[in-house]
Design a protein around this motif. Structure first.
Motif, PDB file in Angstrom:
ATOM      1  N   PHE A 184       0.824  -1.203   0.000  1.00 33.11           N
ATOM      2  CA  PHE A 184       0.000   0.000   0.000  1.00 33.11           C
ATOM      3  C   PHE A 184       0.867   1.265   0.000  1.00 33.11           C
ATOM      4  CE2 PHE A 184      -2.342   3.316   2.371  1.00 33.11           C
ATOM      5  CZ  PHE A 184      -3.441   3.452   1.528  1.00 33.11           C
ATOM      6  N   ILE A 185       1.887   1.289   0.845  1.00 29.81           N
ATOM      7  CA  ILE A 185       2.758   2.468   0.950  1.00 29.81           C
ATOM      8  C   ILE A 185       3.503   2.709  -0.365  1.00 29.81           C
ATOM      9  CG2 ILE A 185       4.807   3.408   2.096  1.00 29.81           C
ATOM     10  CD1 ILE A 185       3.889   1.900   4.637  1.00 29.81           C
ATOM     11  N   VAL A 186       4.062   1.634  -0.935  1.00 30.94           N
ATOM     12  CA  VAL A 186       4.818   1.769  -2.176  1.00 30.94           C
ATOM     13  C   VAL A 186       3.902   2.153  -3.337  1.00 30.94           C
ATOM     14  CG1 VAL A 186       6.210   0.509  -3.875  1.00 30.94           C
ATOM     15  CG2 VAL A 186       6.618   0.181  -1.431  1.00 30.94           C
ATOM     16  N   ALA A 187       2.720   1.531  -3.383  1.00 29.35           N
ATOM     17  CA  ALA A 187       1.792   1.802  -4.488  1.00 29.35           C
ATOM     18  C   ALA A 187       1.374   3.272  -4.535  1.00 29.35           C
ATOM     19  CB  ALA A 187       0.559   0.909  -4.366  1.00 29.35           C
ATOM     20  N   LEU A 188       1.300   3.915  -3.376  1.00 27.20           N
ATOM     21  CA  LEU A 188       0.940   5.339  -3.342  1.00 27.20           C
ATOM     22  C   LEU A 188       1.997   6.217  -4.009  1.00 27.20           C
ATOM     23  CD1 LEU A 188      -0.484   5.728   0.299  1.00 27.20           C
ATOM     24  CD2 LEU A 188      -1.776   5.658  -1.845  1.00 27.20           C
ATOM     25  N   GLN A 189       3.212   5.715  -4.106  1.00 23.93           N
ATOM     26  CA  GLN A 189       4.309   6.489  -4.686  1.00 23.93           C
ATOM     27  C   GLN A 189       4.532   6.178  -6.169  1.00 23.93           C
ATOM     28  OE1 GLN A 189       5.520   8.764  -2.550  1.00 23.93           O
ATOM     29  NE2 GLN A 189       4.145   7.819  -1.031  1.00 23.93           N
ATOM     30  N   VAL A 190       3.782   5.228  -6.707  1.00 20.06           N
ATOM     31  CA  VAL A 190       4.071   4.749  -8.057  1.00 20.06           C
ATOM     32  C   VAL A 190       3.932   5.832  -9.122  1.00 20.06           C
ATOM     33  CG1 VAL A 190       3.167   3.269  -9.896  1.00 20.06           C
ATOM     34  CG2 VAL A 190       3.698   2.296  -7.682  1.00 20.06           C
ATOM     35  N   SER A 191       2.889   6.659  -9.032  1.00 20.33           N
ATOM     36  CA  SER A 191       2.703   7.682 -10.062  1.00 20.33           C
ATOM     37  C   SER A 191       3.888   8.652 -10.086  1.00 20.33           C
ATOM     38  CB  SER A 191       1.393   8.447  -9.837  1.00 20.33           C
ATOM     39  OG  SER A 191       1.381   9.092  -8.574  1.00 20.33           O
ATOM     40  N   LYS A 192       4.390   9.027  -8.898  1.00 23.44           N
ATOM     41  CA  LYS A 192       5.561   9.910  -8.831  1.00 23.44           C
ATOM     42  C   LYS A 192       6.806   9.200  -9.367  1.00 23.44           C
ATOM     43  CE  LYS A 192       3.915  12.418  -4.727  1.00 23.44           C
ATOM     44  NZ  LYS A 192       4.177  12.726  -3.294  1.00 23.44           N
ATOM     45  N   LEU A 193       6.962   7.949  -8.990  1.00 20.86           N
ATOM     46  CA  LEU A 193       8.122   7.186  -9.435  1.00 20.86           C
ATOM     47  C   LEU A 193       8.087   6.951 -10.940  1.00 20.86           C
ATOM     48  CD1 LEU A 193       8.297   4.545  -6.544  1.00 20.86           C
ATOM     49  CD2 LEU A 193       9.872   6.454  -6.931  1.00 20.86           C
ATOM     50  N   THR A 194       6.875   6.760 -11.481  1.00 15.79           N
ATOM     51  CA  THR A 194       6.735   6.574 -12.924  1.00 15.79           C
ATOM     52  C   THR A 194       7.176   7.823 -13.674  1.00 15.79           C
ATOM     53  OG1 THR A 194       4.877   5.039 -12.593  1.00 15.79           O
ATOM     54  CG2 THR A 194       5.130   5.994 -14.790  1.00 15.79           C
ATOM     55  N   THR A 195       6.757   8.980 -13.171  1.00 15.72           N
ATOM     56  CA  THR A 195       7.154  10.243 -13.800  1.00 15.72           C
ATOM     57  C   THR A 195       8.670  10.408 -13.794  1.00 15.72           C
ATOM     58  OG1 THR A 195       5.086  11.275 -13.066  1.00 15.72           O
ATOM     59  CG2 THR A 195       6.869  12.750 -13.720  1.00 15.72           C
ATOM     60  N   ARG A 196       9.313   9.970 -12.731  1.00 16.47           N
ATOM     61  CA  ARG A 196      10.756  10.157 -12.587  1.00 16.47           C
ATOM     62  C   ARG A 196      11.574   9.100 -13.319  1.00 16.47           C
ATOM     63  NH1 ARG A 196      14.035  10.892  -6.816  1.00 16.47           N
ATOM     64  NH2 ARG A 196      16.116  11.156  -7.753  1.00 16.47           N
ATOM     65  N   PHE A 197      11.165   7.830 -13.201  1.00 23.48           N
ATOM     66  CA  PHE A 197      11.999   6.755 -13.734  1.00 23.48           C
ATOM     67  C   PHE A 197      11.406   6.061 -14.960  1.00 23.48           C
ATOM     68  CE2 PHE A 197      13.012   6.931  -9.140  1.00 23.48           C
ATOM     69  CZ  PHE A 197      14.380   7.213  -9.233  1.00 23.48           C
ATOM     70  N   GLY A 198      10.114   6.208 -15.193  1.00 23.19           N
ATOM     71  CA  GLY A 198       9.481   5.537 -16.316  1.00 23.19           C
ATOM     72  C   GLY A 198       8.866   4.206 -15.921  1.00 23.19           C
ATOM     73  N   ASN A 199       7.867   3.785 -16.678  1.00 31.20           N
ATOM     74  CA  ASN A 199       7.099   2.587 -16.382  1.00 31.20           C
ATOM     75  C   ASN A 199       7.948   1.320 -16.444  1.00 31.20           C
ATOM     76  OD1 ASN A 199       4.208   2.021 -15.840  1.00 31.20           O
ATOM     77  ND2 ASN A 199       4.437   0.597 -17.538  1.00 31.20           N
ATOM     78  N   THR A 200       8.805   1.228 -17.459  1.00 30.85           N
ATOM     79  CA  THR A 200       9.563  -0.003 -17.689  1.00 30.85           C
ATOM     80  C   THR A 200      10.597  -0.261 -16.602  1.00 30.85           C
ATOM     81  OG1 THR A 200       9.267   0.338 -20.065  1.00 30.85           O
ATOM     82  CG2 THR A 200      10.925  -1.255 -19.396  1.00 30.85           C
ATOM     83  N   LYS A 201      11.259   0.783 -16.139  1.00 27.19           N
ATOM     84  CA  LYS A 201      12.252   0.611 -15.076  1.00 27.19           C
ATOM     85  C   LYS A 201      11.586   0.143 -13.776  1.00 27.19           C
ATOM     86  CE  LYS A 201      15.621   3.934 -16.877  1.00 27.19           C
ATOM     87  NZ  LYS A 201      16.325   5.226 -16.665  1.00 27.19           N
TER      88      LYS A 201
END
Length: 447
Positions: free
Chosen positions: A303-320
């Protein structure tokens, strides 16, 4: 559309999706109580889950296609109604026949709801907002399945397993009311007729495939029927002008990689969700409630990690994110294979679950994004149907395969070690699909 309305629409979609995922795993920690109350044999008990899987997996493609034809809002409300009635009947069941038929009916509702929720999300959001919404949808897929074990343990130990199904009824009624008020009425995305031959062959093919895995008799014949029907379905979809599942969905490497990776990933994860509560009860003496709570390390971290996914996607990209997420899940799964009574819960289960929680939180949302990447509006329902079909069928196939192979080992702990080893291999397969099919598309885009 007002921003408030957008938030309500997303809440309707996520709660409805969470509800059907919950009932896919809530049954695992309640099986002992169900069998005792209804006097079910082990074989009959297996059909409480199998009946749901058969109709859910067999009708998913049809459910996604119907929304494209008659409008998704209408189909969404139909799905909620069918699921609510099915849940009520499961809760009221007083015999083996009644609960099995009710679970099958409930699966029909899920088959309508699952692809329609994602298609509605695709209709309602665009751009960066859609990316965040899909991230929340993917996170719900993981959290719903994990927390179902916890809630199932709570109901089975403190209340009644029936309450886990009764609670769906008022939730569905509220969702129907909110749908009427907030989700705009949509027309068919394009004027077309239902692909009847495609619908018939897909239903026969998917149902026969699931039965060949979970059935008790005639499994080889069912597999033969599945192969013939699926081949006929592919031939029909290649030649018809208005297919229910356009084969062009598989021409995009990112989507194809997303489908294959999701298939292998759910193969592994559902097996772990199914077997680990049992090993906690048989080798650590946990109650169903304690076994459910034992999944908290995975659920909370996910749950905690999933909340950060949209931010992480913007920074690192979906594939990474996908690459790191699947690799981390595989490490955690491998670590579970070293569990023993001597190692104990903390090191043997909780620590590996933390790793898997991180991995699952990073993986399921990006897998959903990949599965609907570059999709035309007219194909949204079909693409959503394929994502959910792969999710459901993948889990059923993987669990059936791993349970069948590991069951050949008489020692329970050895059997669990073998199962987790096989699940790790499947996760490596998911990782290879990302590296081989999705990663090259990232390189092309950067050139």
């Amino acid at each position: 559309m007002k921003k408030t309305n957008k938030k309500v629409i997303l809440a309707i979609i996520l709660i409805s999706y969470f509800m059907i995922l919950l009932d896919n795993s809530i049954i695992f920690t309640g099986t002992v109580k169900i069998a005792a109350e209804l006097n079910l044999s082990q074989t009959t008990l297996s059909w409480v889950t199998n009946a749901y899987s058969l109709t859910f997996g067999g009708l998913l493609l049809l459910g996604g296609s119907i929304g494209d034809i008659i409008g998704r809002k209408r189909v969404f409300m139909i799905g909620l109604t069918v699921f609510a009635v099915g849940s009520l009947l499961v809760g009221l069941a007083n015999s083996a026949v009644m609960i099995i038929l009710a679970r099958a009916f409930q699966g029909i509702g899920s088959a309508i709801l699952a692809p329609t929720t994602l298609a509605l999300l695709m209709d309602s959001f665009s751009g960066e907002v859609r990316t965040r919404a899909i991230a929340a949808y993917g996170a719900t897929a993981g959290i719903g399945a994990s927390i179902g074990l916890v809630i199932g343990g709570i109901f089975a130990s403190l209340l009644s397993w029936r309450d886990g199904f009764f609670i769906n009824v008022p939730i569905a009624i509220i969702m129907i009311g909110l749908t009427v008020l907030f989700i705009p009425t949509t027309q068919a995305t394009q004027a077309k007729r239902l692909d009847l031959i495609g619908a018939l062959t897909s239903i026969i093919g998917m149902t026969a495939l699931v039965y060949s895995l979970v059935g008790q008799q005639g499994r080889l014949l069912a597999l033969l029927v599945a192969v013939v029907a699926i081949a006929a379905f592919i031939w029909q979809e290649a030649r018809t002008k208005q297919p229910m599942m356009p084969l062009r969905l598989f021409a995009d490497c990112e989507r194809l990689g997303g489908y294959i990776a999701r298939f292998f990933y759910l193969d592994a994860m559902l097996s772990m969700w199914f077997l680990t509560p049992q090993i906690m009860q048989t080798h650590l003496g946990f109650t169903p409630l304690q076994a459910g709570i034992g999944f908290f390390p995975l659920t909370v971290v996910n749950f905690i990690v999933a909340l950060q996914v949209s931010k992480l996607t913007t920074r690192f990209g979906n594939t990474k994110l996908l690459t790191v997420g699947i690799a981390t899940t595989a490490i955690g799964m491998c670590a579970l294979g070293f569990f023993s009574e001597q190692v104990g819960y903390a090191l043997g289960i909780a620590v590996p679950m933390i790793l898997m929680g991180i991995g699952q939180g990073l993986t399921l949302s990006p897998l959903t994004v990949a599965g609907v990447a570059n999709t035309l509006p007219a194909d949204a329902g079909a693409a959503s149907g394929v994502v959910n079909m792969v999710h459901q069928i993948g889990g059923s196939i993987g669990m059936s395969f791993i349970v069948a192979v590991s069951a050949t080992f008489k020692n329970g702990l050895t059997s669990y070690h073998v199962a987790m080893g096989l699940a790790t291999v499947l996760l490596i397969g998911a990782l290879l699909a990302v590296i081989g099919l999705i990663l090259p598309t990232l390189k092309k885009e950067s050139e």
